[in-house]
Design an enzyme around this catalytic site. Structure first.
Site, short mmCIF file in Angstrom:
data_model
loop_
_atom_site.label_atom_id
_atom_site.label_comp_id
_atom_site.label_asym_id
_atom_site.label_seq_id
_atom_site.Cartn_x
_atom_site.Cartn_y
_atom_site.Cartn_z
N HIS A 100 -1.55 0.60 6.61
CA HIS A 100 0.05 0.92 6.35
C HIS A 100 0.36 0.61 4.98
CE1 HIS A 100 0.47 1.34 10.50
NE2 HIS A 100 0.06 0.12 10.65
C1 BDR Z 1 3.90 -2.55 9.32
O1 BDR Z 1 4.18 -3.92 10.29
C2 BDR Z 1 3.32 -4.90 9.75
O2 BDR Z 1 2.77 -5.35 11.04
C3 BDR Z 1 2.36 -4.22 8.86
O3 BDR Z 1 1.92 -5.45 7.71
C4 BDR Z 1 3.17 -3.20 8.19
O4 BDR Z 1 3.84 -3.71 7.14
C5 BDR Z 1 3.21 -1.50 10.17
O5 BDR Z 1 4.07 -1.07 11.08
#
Ligand code: BDR
Ligand code: CA
Length: 322
Positions: A244
């Site tokens: 992500h």
């Molecule tokens: C986001 O949530 C976190 O767990 C990850 O680092 C990312 O920023 C994804 O939903």
């Protein structure tokens, strides 16, 4: 096209994909990272700060790291140990053989709030903010020093989703972790690019690509190990791992790696089933002014190549140092 690097501040909660985002930011050669700030999210504020310092030192990044909020503005902290491990960097968190020593370099002692506001106000050019965790630090900075708005080029954030959530059916983790902060940011009037689950769930790194990364020295190996841990969670749902936060970083220096639509986005702060939802007005039915470039399409191969290129660059730089 100018070769000037884009000035950015990265606000993060490492976090496995946050670590990859940092590697991309420092290995891409396109960004001038003026500072890194940390926030509680994937794990506690203490862990995210130490993880950022250790990982940045491991990849050879010389940058100020400032610690920010230990909890959301109004709500209790929620973390994601099932995805990132209890201490936030999966199996690398405490492993003695991880090669990630504690960073014993001096700290400036500045808070995240001071780093963000002073950097914005003193830097000659406008600065892009890249928050890839809960938006607590950014919201606090906007409330404390609203004059910084004019010095922000744009906010490219990882968070939200026009369609499905991940922490709940309606909400993505970074937004539901601090919905009030997210609302402050989305209502700030600063240009926003939302790199949400609509694109990060399509920007997967596949198992054969993780194996290839493992062959790229100690940094490639560490990132592959992070992906191994993360894959235990993600492979139940996807064919690969969504990285992500790294996609938000990529969208800063290769803005057309995602395709976007300028739309109105509001953050739900009181819904019984929809808390933390980023409500995207696709059809303009609310009449509210568009406030956000919502990323809806992504060039996956190009993104994965950027990660490989950054790892190779960091690895070459680290060989020159040793
Ligand atoms: C986001 O949530 C976190 O767990 C990850 O680092 C990312 O920023 C994804 O939903
Ligand atoms: Ca994150």
């Amino acid at each position: 096209m100018s070769n000037a690097k884009i000035p950015v501040i990265i606000d993060c909660d490492p976090g496995i994909d946050d670590a990859v985002a940092l590697a991309l930011a420092f290995g891409c050669g396109k960004l001038d990272v003026l500072g890194v700030t940390t926030v509680a999210g994937n794990t506690t504020g203490e862990n995210t700060y130490h993880n950022a310092r250790r990982f940045l030192s491991f990849i050879g990044a010389d940058v100020e790291v400032a610690r920010g909020a230990d909890k959301p503005i109004l709500r209790p902290l929620i973390t994601a140990p099932d995805v990132h491990g209890k201490a936030g960097l999966g199996g690398l968190s405490g492993a003695e053989d991880s090669g990630m020593d504690d960073d014993d370099r001096d700290t400036s002692g500045r808070s995240a709030l001071d780093l963000i506001t002073e950097t914005l106000l003193n830097h000659g050019e406008k600065v892009t903010l890249v928050p890839v965790g809960p938006l607590t630090n950014i919201a606090i900075a906007l409330l404390a020093r609203p004059e910084i708005k004019h010095k922000i080029e744009r906010i490219v954030l990882m968070g939200g989703a026009a369609l499905e959530g991940n922490r709940t059916p309606a909400a993505e983790f970074n937004i539901i972790a601090d919905p009030e902060a997210a609302r402050i940011v989305f209502e700030s009037g600063v240009p926003i690019t939302m790199v949400g689950l609509d694109v990060t769930h399509k920007a997967l790194i596949y198992p054969d690509e993780i194996e290839a990364l493992r062959k790229h020295g100690r940094i490639g190996m560490a990132i592959a190990e992070l992906m191994d841990f993360y894959g235990v969670f993600y492979r139940k749902r996807f064919e690969g791992n969504p990285v992500h936060d790294a996609l938000a970083v990529a969208a800063v220096f290769e803005s057309d790696i995602v395709s976007t639509r300028l739309l109105n986005v509001c953050v739900e702060t009181s819904g019984e089933f929809t808390l933390g939802r980023t409500v995207v007005d696709f059809r303009g039915v609310t009449g509210r002014k568009p406030n956000c470039d919502v990323a809806l399409g992504v060039d996956r191969e190009r993104f994965i190549n950027l990660i490989f290129d950054a790892v190779k660059t960091l690895e070459q730089q680290s060989q020159r140092r040793f």
